[in-house]
Each structure stands twice: as structure tokens, then as C-alpha cells.
Design a protein around this motif. Structure first.
Motif, PDB file in Angstrom:
ATOM      1  N   ILE A  69       0.844  -1.199   0.000  1.00 41.05           N
ATOM      2  CA  ILE A  69       0.000   0.000   0.000  1.00 41.05           C
ATOM      3  C   ILE A  69       0.880   1.252   0.000  1.00 41.05           C
ATOM      4  CG2 ILE A  69      -1.654   1.336   1.356  1.00 41.05           C
ATOM      5  CD1 ILE A  69      -2.789  -1.414   2.296  1.00 41.05           C
ATOM      6  N   ASP A  70       1.924   1.243   0.838  1.00 42.99           N
ATOM      7  CA  ASP A  70       2.844   2.379   0.883  1.00 42.99           C
ATOM      8  C   ASP A  70       3.540   2.587  -0.458  1.00 42.99           C
ATOM      9  OD1 ASP A  70       2.221   2.957   3.502  1.00 42.99           O
ATOM     10  OD2 ASP A  70       3.893   1.785   4.326  1.00 42.99           O
ATOM     11  N   ALA A  71       3.889   1.503  -1.145  1.00 41.19           N
ATOM     12  CA  ALA A  71       4.551   1.612  -2.443  1.00 41.19           C
ATOM     13  C   ALA A  71       3.633   2.249  -3.484  1.00 41.19           C
ATOM     14  CB  ALA A  71       5.010   0.240  -2.913  1.00 41.19           C
ATOM     15  N   VAL A  72       2.358   1.866  -3.475  1.00 42.39           N
ATOM     16  CA  VAL A  72       1.401   2.461  -4.416  1.00 42.39           C
ATOM     17  C   VAL A  72       1.253   3.952  -4.131  1.00 42.39           C
ATOM     18  CG1 VAL A  72      -1.042   2.529  -5.070  1.00 42.39           C
ATOM     19  CG2 VAL A  72       0.141   0.353  -4.921  1.00 42.39           C
ATOM     20  N   ALA A  73       1.155   4.308  -2.847  1.00 42.38           N
ATOM     21  CA  ALA A  73       1.008   5.717  -2.478  1.00 42.38           C
ATOM     22  C   ALA A  73       2.252   6.514  -2.845  1.00 42.38           C
ATOM     23  CB  ALA A  73       0.727   5.832  -0.986  1.00 42.38           C
ATOM     24  N   LYS A  74       3.419   5.932  -2.637  1.00 45.57           N
ATOM     25  CA  LYS A  74       4.684   6.619  -2.951  1.00 45.57           C
ATOM     26  C   LYS A  74       4.834   6.854  -4.455  1.00 45.57           C
ATOM     27  CE  LYS A  74       9.645   6.250  -2.291  1.00 45.57           C
ATOM     28  NZ  LYS A  74      10.740   5.375  -1.841  1.00 45.57           N
ATOM     29  N   ASP A  75       4.368   5.896  -5.251  1.00 44.63           N
ATOM     30  CA  ASP A  75       4.450   6.017  -6.708  1.00 44.63           C
ATOM     31  C   ASP A  75       3.396   6.964  -7.271  1.00 44.63           C
ATOM     32  OD1 ASP A  75       6.558   4.271  -6.685  1.00 44.63           O
ATOM     33  OD2 ASP A  75       5.360   2.518  -7.239  1.00 44.63           O
ATOM     34  N   GLY A  76       2.496   7.445  -6.424  1.00 40.40           N
ATOM     35  CA  GLY A  76       1.484   8.397  -6.872  1.00 40.40           C
ATOM     36  C   GLY A  76       0.235   7.754  -7.435  1.00 40.40           C
ATOM     37  N   GLY A  77      -0.007   6.492  -7.118  1.00 41.54           N
ATOM     38  CA  GLY A  77      -1.195   5.808  -7.608  1.00 41.54           C
ATOM     39  C   GLY A  77      -2.472   6.425  -7.061  1.00 41.54           C
ATOM     40  N   ASP A  78      -3.521   6.387  -7.861  1.00 39.21           N
ATOM     41  CA  ASP A  78      -4.805   6.962  -7.459  1.00 39.21           C
ATOM     42  C   ASP A  78      -5.647   6.001  -6.638  1.00 39.21           C
ATOM     43  OD1 ASP A  78      -4.234   9.310  -8.738  1.00 39.21           O
ATOM     44  OD2 ASP A  78      -5.240   8.732 -10.601  1.00 39.21           O
ATOM     45  N   ALA A  79      -5.464   4.684  -6.850  1.00 38.50           N
ATOM     46  CA  ALA A  79      -6.290   3.700  -6.165  1.00 38.50           C
ATOM     47  C   ALA A  79      -5.592   2.347  -6.186  1.00 38.50           C
ATOM     48  CB  ALA A  79      -7.650   3.590  -6.837  1.00 38.50           C
ATOM     49  N   PHE A  80      -6.081   1.436  -5.354  1.00 42.05           N
ATOM     50  CA  PHE A  80      -5.603   0.060  -5.375  1.00 42.05           C
ATOM     51  C   PHE A  80      -6.753  -0.866  -5.005  1.00 42.05           C
ATOM     52  CE2 PHE A  80      -4.811   1.507  -1.061  1.00 42.05           C
ATOM     53  CZ  PHE A  80      -5.261   0.453  -0.280  1.00 42.05           C
ATOM     54  N   TYR A  81      -6.641  -2.108  -5.456  1.00 43.95           N
ATOM     55  CA  TYR A  81      -7.656  -3.127  -5.179  1.00 43.95           C
ATOM     56  C   TYR A  81      -7.095  -4.084  -4.137  1.00 43.95           C
ATOM     57  CZ  TYR A  81     -10.571  -7.263  -5.781  1.00 43.95           C
ATOM     58  OH  TYR A  81     -11.383  -8.344  -5.558  1.00 43.95           O
ATOM     59  N   LEU A  82      -7.907  -4.426  -3.153  1.00 46.96           N
ATOM     60  CA  LEU A  82      -7.489  -5.347  -2.103  1.00 46.96           C
ATOM     61  C   LEU A  82      -8.592  -6.360  -1.851  1.00 46.96           C
ATOM     62  CD1 LEU A  82      -5.452  -6.124   0.108  1.00 46.96           C
ATOM     63  CD2 LEU A  82      -6.638  -4.529   1.602  1.00 46.96           C
ATOM     64  N   GLU A  83      -8.195  -7.616  -1.765  1.00 42.32           N
ATOM     65  CA  GLU A  83      -9.130  -8.700  -1.455  1.00 42.32           C
ATOM     66  C   GLU A  83      -8.541  -9.484  -0.294  1.00 42.32           C
ATOM     67  OE1 GLU A  83     -10.471 -12.771  -3.670  1.00 42.32           O
ATOM     68  OE2 GLU A  83     -10.509 -10.927  -4.855  1.00 42.32           O
ATOM     69  N   ILE A  84      -9.285  -9.558   0.801  1.00 47.56           N
ATOM     70  CA  ILE A  84      -8.866 -10.332   1.969  1.00 47.56           C
ATOM     71  C   ILE A  84     -10.001 -11.278   2.320  1.00 47.56           C
ATOM     72  CG2 ILE A  84      -8.140 -10.285   4.377  1.00 47.56           C
ATOM     73  CD1 ILE A  84      -7.229  -7.436   3.991  1.00 47.56           C
ATOM     74  N   LEU A  85      -9.704 -12.572   2.298  1.00 46.67           N
ATOM     75  CA  LEU A  85     -10.700 -13.582   2.625  1.00 46.67           C
ATOM     76  C   LEU A  85     -10.167 -14.456   3.756  1.00 46.67           C
ATOM     77  CD1 LEU A  85     -11.707 -14.643  -0.986  1.00 46.67           C
ATOM     78  CD2 LEU A  85     -12.897 -13.058   0.515  1.00 46.67           C
ATOM     79  N   ALA A  86     -10.950 -14.606   4.822  1.00 44.04           N
ATOM     80  CA  ALA A  86     -10.551 -15.442   5.951  1.00 44.04           C
ATOM     81  C   ALA A  86     -10.738 -16.910   5.590  1.00 44.04           C
ATOM     82  CB  ALA A  86     -11.380 -15.090   7.178  1.00 44.04           C
ATOM     83  N   ARG A  87      -9.806 -17.730   6.063  1.00 45.99           N
ATOM     84  CA  ARG A  87      -9.916 -19.173   5.865  1.00 45.99           C
ATOM     85  C   ARG A  87      -9.382 -19.871   7.108  1.00 45.99           C
ATOM     86  NH1 ARG A  87      -4.881 -21.556   4.438  1.00 45.99           N
ATOM     87  NH2 ARG A  87      -3.376 -20.026   3.718  1.00 45.99           N
ATOM     88  N   ASN A  88      -9.689 -21.141   7.228  1.00 46.42           N
ATOM     89  CA  ASN A  88      -9.241 -21.921   8.378  1.00 46.42           C
ATOM     90  C   ASN A  88      -7.729 -22.118   8.325  1.00 46.42           C
ATOM     91  OD1 ASN A  88     -11.927 -22.152   8.957  1.00 46.42           O
ATOM     92  ND2 ASN A  88     -12.117 -24.210   8.138  1.00 46.42           N
ATOM     93  N   GLY A  89      -7.074 -21.962   9.472  1.00 43.51           N
ATOM     94  CA  GLY A  89      -5.636 -22.176   9.562  1.00 43.51           C
ATOM     95  C   GLY A  89      -5.332 -23.319  10.509  1.00 43.51           C
ATOM     96  N   TYR A  90      -4.380 -24.143  10.125  1.00 42.12           N
ATOM     97  CA  TYR A  90      -3.984 -25.295  10.934  1.00 42.12           C
ATOM     98  C   TYR A  90      -2.490 -25.221  11.206  1.00 42.12           C
ATOM     99  CZ  TYR A  90      -8.499 -26.921   9.274  1.00 42.12           C
ATOM    100  OH  TYR A  90      -9.834 -27.009   8.992  1.00 42.12           O
ATOM    101  N   ARG A  91      -2.111 -25.412  12.453  1.00 39.64           N
ATOM    102  CA  ARG A  91      -0.697 -25.402  12.815  1.00 39.64           C
ATOM    103  C   ARG A  91      -0.055 -26.702  12.343  1.00 39.64           C
ATOM    104  NH1 ARG A  91      -0.794 -20.890  15.219  1.00 39.64           N
ATOM    105  NH2 ARG A  91      -2.001 -20.361  17.043  1.00 39.64           N
TER     106      ARG A  91
END
Length: 104
Positions: A69-91
């Protein structure tokens, strides 16, 4: 969460919009981690995609999101797309010699 975040909003300071965006992402993750775990699941893990648009989003590790996100902002980008999906985690068990290698 599947969302395109705009960084240039008329009448708002770009730096404040960037910080508000990061706060919204952290708040979402914190809320997802509070959801009760299903039986046999150790933790919530997250599948993430990041890009300047939904079409060119690539799979990334959750820990790298802030730097991307910081890299996009530093490069002067106008927007970014983010997808975060929760899933089960196993140790998983560590390999037999993994813990001893750092102690030698």
C-alpha cells in the motif's frame, strides 16, 4: 473484503486518506479474528490479493500488505484493489532439527 480503495479524494488530505484506509483494513482483520473458530481449527488465516485494479490483482502474503500500500502511495497511484478472505488455519509441526539450528 473485496474493495477498491481510492487515495485521491477531493477535499481530503491524501495522507489522512491513506491512514484511514490502513485503519479500515486493520479493523476488518481484527473483527474477523474475533469470530469463533470452527471445531478443529487452530487460527484464522487470510488469503490476500493486491493490485492497482481487480483485473491485475496478484496473490500476496498478508504481512506484505502495508508495504505494498505504501509503495502504491509513494508512486502516486490513485487507487488500489485489495481482497482479503478469511480461511481456516492449521498449525503444522516444525521439522525435527529446525529449533536446534539457531541455538548452536
Amino acid at each position: 473484503m473485496k474493495k477498491t480503495f481510492k487515495l485521491n479524494i477531493e477535499g481530503k488530505n491524501r495522507d489522512r486518506v491513506l491512514e484511514a484506509t490502513k485503519h479500515e483494513i486493520r479493523k476488518y482483520v481484527k473483527r474477523q479474528r474475533r469470530v469463533p473458530l470452527p471445531e478443529g481449527v487452530d487460527f484464522w488465516d487470510f488469503d490476500c490479493k493486491f493490485g492497482t485494479s481487480e483485473d491485475n490483482a496478484a496473490v500476496v502474503h498478508f504481512a506484505t500488505l502495508t508495504s505494498l500500500i505504501d509503495a502504491v502511495a509513494k508512486d502516486g497511484g490513485d487507487a488500489f484493489y485489495l481482497e482479503i478472505l478469511a480461511r481456516n488455519g492449521y498449525r503444522t509441526a516444525k521439522p525435527a532439527g529446525a529449533g536446534e539450528a539457531g541455538q548452536a
